[in-house]
Design an enzyme around this catalytic site. Structure first.
Site, PDB file in Angstrom:
ATOM      1  CD  GLU A   1      31.711  32.660  44.260  1.00 45.56           C
ATOM      2  OE1 GLU A   1      30.494  32.879  44.088  1.00 45.56           O
ATOM      3  OE2 GLU A   1      32.596  33.209  43.606  1.00 45.56           O
TER       4      GLU A   1
ATOM      5  CB  ALA B   1      32.827  22.925  52.480  1.00 39.67           C
TER       6      ALA B   1
END
Lengths: 254, 419
Positions: free
Chosen positions: B399, B402
């Site tokens: 998704e 980082a």
């Protein structure tokens, strides 16, 4: 007959919470503590909703006595499938002193007012473990009672109740209208589904006070003191059987 | 057995601070402050339902699903029956049309139980989001409608073996032939790849390398049983092992033009637009995992004794727990803000990236700290925390990694300061 079932639900401290006694030994700590519907009341609601789904009865009306927060418990029952709710408002000192006698007077009054076919309650509440409200309600109404029910079936205008008793199971047949109290194995309560939680918002909850039902809720009981169970003391290890017998004799046990 | 004892202890004492009766009474009168952390009655009920389901159905089964890697069909079916999944689907198509915030509340509770199971469920939301935001009536009705009729899964099919963060460099080709598009290419790491009934697929429709990204890609809805789709083997991953992740090959797969979302060339915007809605729930999932780690560690610390007292009374340990608690609370506030922003109708990219980046990072820290608090026991599979540590890692990767989140935050931040 109205085909209406009245179900009583009680808001109690959640079964998983560690109970603490207030420092002044007056009662148990309830502030900020998680509450939920009494597990036996959940079973009672489930049974009523099941009967409605089987078209044995027409309407499930759920009742709770207590302060504003009792509405949450009623709403949970509505989300499980009850049709409407009645919140009997009891607050403050009156609520602290509310016991089976007072609640059963209220249930009896409502059963008459709603022309109920059945009153289904949990067998006992997990906070006071009284196991009295169902029996008292039946007595006040002069109705038959089927307590500790683990199985229910309608047979015409009678009800067959299988009761869990010390010796095993007892099957009785009682006339309606009647009071039933639900025991653990009667059913497994359903989860409220998300769509039902949303639908429950539209269901009506009527508000009233005990006085509106002509019920006097003064308590005849006064709680003097609440204590935690005694801490378990350390035991003593003995080396031989003779030692054990001697110790037991000393303690006056044999 | 010890495992059961700790499972029961941690699940039951639920050391989550509940609002006291007094506080909630005050809050309901306190609309004058404007700002509020109070959930609505309905939100509390949703949360209660999800919490109960997670504790009673997911928690007891999670360890076994992790061991076997088996897809948790019975649990997904039960969750579907209760309406706990597909919450984003609008009411017109039979769904509940829940806000992103409501979905996040439910997601956090389910993730508390098991993030592998929760990811399988969340992948549905990710796959559906392009259709919800960009589909026409016919597409929404057909593909969202069927999700409400039976417990079907769908998948978001974008990543490739050679293109993860750099979505614009993906190579899967879609060529228009008559009334169809013929697709060839390879996708990888597709969650629910082997279980999906349909996919949202992103493919390059304009081969010209000079064509701008915003016009070169097309989004499609693809039925999973279309000939030419070859589903790869289930990948064995470090964590979230019961979630089904696979490579998918497209060999001359024909997609009718009716299944194009918006129009040829609009795909990139759609694929990225979905993230603003799905990053908050992913952050919520990471928060749920972190909360679980905190609960397990705190319960353990109150029972395990060393040097004459419970380890929670040693400051070294209580400080670890305190920092875990700080991170969990902040992650929660972050995802709630990002969900609330998008529900208000505003562009929430900045907040969504902050929430996802922060929650992913702290989930890893908190899970690792939980293992530390458990000591030797934490390293062992009989105790629940090593699974949390393995499950947490992916939150810094999927998704949007980082690092990508930081690029987005920096871009949004600098954008605010541009003169």
């Amino acid at each position: 007959m109205s085909g209406r079932v009245l179900v009583g639900v009680k808001r109690v401290i959640d079964y998983a919470v560690k109970i603490r006694v207030k420092p002044d030994n007056s009662c148990v700590v309830t502030d900020g503590v998680k509450h939920s519907m009494n597990p036996f009341c959940e079973i009672a609601v489930e049974e009523a909703v099941k009967m409605k789904e089987k078209k044995l009865i027409k309407e499930v009306v759920v009742v709770s006595c207590g302060p504003q927060q009792a509405m949450e418990t009623i709403r949970t029952a509505l989300a499980m499938g009850a049709d409407r709710g009645i919140h009997v408002e009891v607050t403050g000192k009156d609520y602290e002193n509310l016991g089976p006698l007072q609640v059963s007077k209220i249930m009896a009054a409502l059963a008459k007012k709603e022309d109920a076919l059945l009153v289904i309650l949990g067998k006992q509440a997990i906070d006071d473990d009284c196991n009295q409200t169902g029996q008292m309600t039946a007595a006040l109404l002069d109705w038959p009672q089927g307590t500790f029910a683990s199985e229910l079936s309608m047979e015409g205008d009678k009800i067959k109740v299988v009761r869990e008793i010390d010796g095993g199971l007892e099957t009785i047949k009682i006339n309606t209208p009647a009071v039933i109290t639900a025991d653990l194995r009667l059913n497994t309560p359903r989860y409220a589904t998300l769509p039902n939680i949303m639908k429950a918002k539209k269901k009506k909850i009527a508000n009233m006070k005990p006085a509106d039902l002509g019920v006097d809720i003064t308590s005849r009981l006064e709680v003097l003191r609440v204590d935690e169970p005694a801490q378990r003391e350390a035991g003593v290890k003995v080396e031989t059987v003779d030692d054990l017998i001697a110790r037991l004799k000393e303690a006056g046990r044999i | 057995m010890l495992l059961n004892k700790f499972l029961k202890a941690s699940v039951r004492s639920g050391i989550r601070l509940q609002t006291s009766a007094a506080a909630s009474a005050a809050a309901s009168n306190n609309t004058s402050l404007g700002f509020s952390f109070e959930l609505s009655e309905q939100q509390k009920e949703f949360q209660q339902l999800a919490r109960k389901f997670a504790r009673e159905e997911i928690v007891p089964a999670a360890a076994e699903y992790d061991r076997s890697g088996e897809y948790p069909v019975p649990i997904i079916k039960k969750a579907w029956d209760l309406g706990l999944i597909n919450g984003h689907i609008p009411q017109e198509y039979g769904g509940m049309g829940l806000t992103i915030f409501d979905n996040c509340l439910i997601t956090e509770e389910l993730a508390y139980g098991c993030t592998g199971i929760q990811t399988a469920i969340e992948a549905n939301s990710l796959g559906q989001m392009p259709v919800i935001i960009a589909g026409n009536e016919a597409q929404k009705s057909k593909y969202l409608g069927r999700m409400m009729e039976e417990p079907l899964m769908c998948a978001y099919c974008v990543t490739e073996p050679g293109a993860g963060s750099d979505v614009a460099s993906l190579k899967t080709r879609a060529v228009k032939v008559g009334d169809e598009y013929v697709v060839n290419g390879q996708k990888m790491w597709i969650t629910n790849g082997g279980k999906a009934n349909w996919y949202f697929l992103l493919a390059r429709s304009n081969p010209d390398p000079k064509c701008p990204t915003s016009k070169a890609f097309t989004g499609f809805i693809v039925e999973a049983d279309t000939p030419g789709i070859i589903v790869g083997r289930k990948e064995i991953n470090m964590g979230q092992r019961c979630s089904d992740t696979r490579g998918i090959t497209f060999e001359d797969v024909r997609i009718p033009k009716e299944n194009v979302l918006i129009g040829e060339g609009s795909g990139f915007k759609i694929a990225m637009g979905a993230f603003d809605n799905t990053r908050p729930p992913v952050a919520a999932g990471a928060t749920g995992l972190a909360q679980r780690a905190l609960d397990e560690a705190t319960n353990y610390a109150m029972e395990r004794k060393t040097f004459g007292k419970v380890i929670a009374e040693h400051q070294a340990v209580s400080f670890i727990l305190a920092e875990m608690a700080m991170k969990v609370e902040l992650a929660r506030m972050a995802y709630q803000r990002s969900a609330w922003e998008v529900d208000q109708g505003r562009r929430n990219t900045y907040y969504a990236s902050i929430a996802k980046a922060f929650a992913g990072d702290i989930a890893n820290q908190v899970a690792s700290d939980a293992v530390q608090v458990f000591g030797g026991n934490g390293f062992n599979s009989e105790y629940p925390v090593e699974k949390l540590m393995r499950d947490a890692k992916i939150y810094q990767i999927y998704e949007g990694t980082a690092q990508i989140q930081r690029m987005i935050i920096a871009r949004e931040l600098l954008g605010k300061y541009k003169k």
